[in-house]
Design a protein around this motif. Structure first.
Motif, PDB file in Angstrom:
ATOM      1  N   UNK A 187       0.871  -1.171   0.000  1.00  0.00           N
ATOM      2  CA  UNK A 187       0.000   0.000   0.000  1.00  0.00           C
ATOM      3  C   UNK A 187       0.909   1.222   0.000  1.00  0.00           C
ATOM      4  N   UNK A 188       0.433   2.333  -0.503  1.00  0.00           N
ATOM      5  CA  UNK A 188       1.294   3.518  -0.517  1.00  0.00           C
ATOM      6  C   UNK A 188       1.356   4.187   0.851  1.00  0.00           C
TER       7      UNK A 188
ATOM      8  N   UNK B 134      15.348  12.109  -1.506  1.00  0.00           N
ATOM      9  CA  UNK B 134      15.695  11.775  -0.125  1.00  0.00           C
ATOM     10  C   UNK B 134      14.987  12.639   0.901  1.00  0.00           C
ATOM     11  N   UNK B 135      14.380  13.727   0.455  1.00  0.00           N
ATOM     12  CA  UNK B 135      13.748  14.698   1.357  1.00  0.00           C
ATOM     13  C   UNK B 135      14.688  15.037   2.506  1.00  0.00           C
ATOM     14  N   UNK B 136      14.302  14.768   3.730  1.00  0.00           N
ATOM     15  CA  UNK B 136      15.134  15.120   4.888  1.00  0.00           C
ATOM     16  C   UNK B 136      16.083  13.989   5.297  1.00  0.00           C
TER      17      UNK B 136
ATOM     18  N   UNK C  21       0.073   8.317  10.029  1.00  0.00           N
ATOM     19  CA  UNK C  21       1.163   8.758  10.900  1.00  0.00           C
ATOM     20  C   UNK C  21       1.974   7.600  11.473  1.00  0.00           C
ATOM     21  N   UNK C  22       3.243   7.890  11.784  1.00  0.00           N
ATOM     22  CA  UNK C  22       4.118   6.866  12.366  1.00  0.00           C
ATOM     23  C   UNK C  22       3.571   6.367  13.702  1.00  0.00           C
ATOM     24  N   UNK C  23       3.026   7.262  14.490  1.00  0.00           N
ATOM     25  CA  UNK C  23       2.483   6.874  15.796  1.00  0.00           C
ATOM     26  C   UNK C  23       1.284   5.946  15.598  1.00  0.00           C
ATOM     27  N   UNK C  24       1.357   4.780  16.157  1.00  0.00           N
ATOM     28  CA  UNK C  24       0.275   3.807  16.051  1.00  0.00           C
ATOM     29  C   UNK C  24       0.270   3.006  14.761  1.00  0.00           C
ATOM     30  N   UNK C  25       1.284   3.187  13.916  1.00  0.00           N
ATOM     31  CA  UNK C  25       1.320   2.520  12.606  1.00  0.00           C
ATOM     32  C   UNK C  25       1.243   1.001  12.729  1.00  0.00           C
ATOM     33  N   UNK C  26       2.039   0.414  13.601  1.00  0.00           N
ATOM     34  CA  UNK C  26       2.065  -1.051  13.702  1.00  0.00           C
ATOM     35  C   UNK C  26       0.688  -1.616  14.028  1.00  0.00           C
TER      36      UNK C  26
ATOM     37  N   UNK D 268       5.293   6.568   0.811  1.00  0.00           N
ATOM     38  CA  UNK D 268       4.730   7.889   1.049  1.00  0.00           C
ATOM     39  C   UNK D 268       5.665   8.835   1.794  1.00  0.00           C
ATOM     40  N   UNK D 269       6.272   8.437   2.880  1.00  0.00           N
ATOM     41  CA  UNK D 269       7.053   9.356   3.717  1.00  0.00           C
ATOM     42  C   UNK D 269       8.466   9.602   3.193  1.00  0.00           C
TER      43      UNK D 269
END
Length: 169
Positions: free
Chosen positions: A86-87, A137-139, A91-96, A113-114
């Motif tokens: 999936x793309x 690479x963004x950040x 948010x990273x928080x709660x992702x798992x 995506x990120x």
């Protein structure tokens, strides 16, 4: 089975072409996973022609042509390992926890995506992999992609590959 994981290629908006190292890895792989944000149908055509097997989805930057050709979610079994692709996962928080509920039938989730590489395992065993971006690479300090091996129901040898920080193409 040798696997290549990539996403967020953004050709031609972030790079004129895919890096040569990534294309060589595509040629060496048995299965290529792409988690969306192609931007350009020519890049899909290129990987579809070079990959032995391509498992791919569209992303939020992909227009109607790519959305017509690619699903939002893809599923595949490779050497006994169940994958979902999936793309965007939110948010990273709660992702798992979120992803484990949504993709309960998978052992590995490939996402993008990120542009931030990610390798974690949810409490119930779902492995979450984001290979970053080989072109933008963004950040992050490097442009990246991943390789791995699937054999007899086990994913192993997951490796994040760093590309030079300059733009590809």
């Amino acid at each position: 089975m040798r696997l290549l994981l990539t996403t967020d290629t953004h050709v031609p908006t972030r790079s004129r072409a895919l890096p040569g190292e990534l294309l060589a890895a595509v040629d060496a792989a048995d299965v290529v996973f792409h988690a969306g944000d192609w931007v350009d149908e020519a890049t899909l055509d290129l990987l579809a022609a070079r990959a032995r097997r391509l498992v791919a989805v569209h992303g939020n930057n992909d227009g109607p042509g790519l959305r017509a050709r690619l699903p939002e979610v893809a599923r595949a079994e490779v050497a006994g390992v169940r994958f979902a692709v999936v793309h965007e996962t939110g948010p990273a928080r709660g992702r798992e926890d979120r992803c484990e509920q949504r993709f309960a039938d998978a052992g590995v989730l490939v996402f993008g995506h990120s542009h931030i590489p990610w390798d974690s395992t949810a409490a119930g065993g779902l492995r979450l992999l984001n290979p970053g971006s080989p072109t933008d690479r963004r950040r992050q300090p490097y442009r990246t992609y991943m390789t791995a091996t699937a054999d007899a129901g086990v994913l192993s040898d997951v490796e994040l590959h760093r590309l030079p920080s300059h733009r590809a193409g």
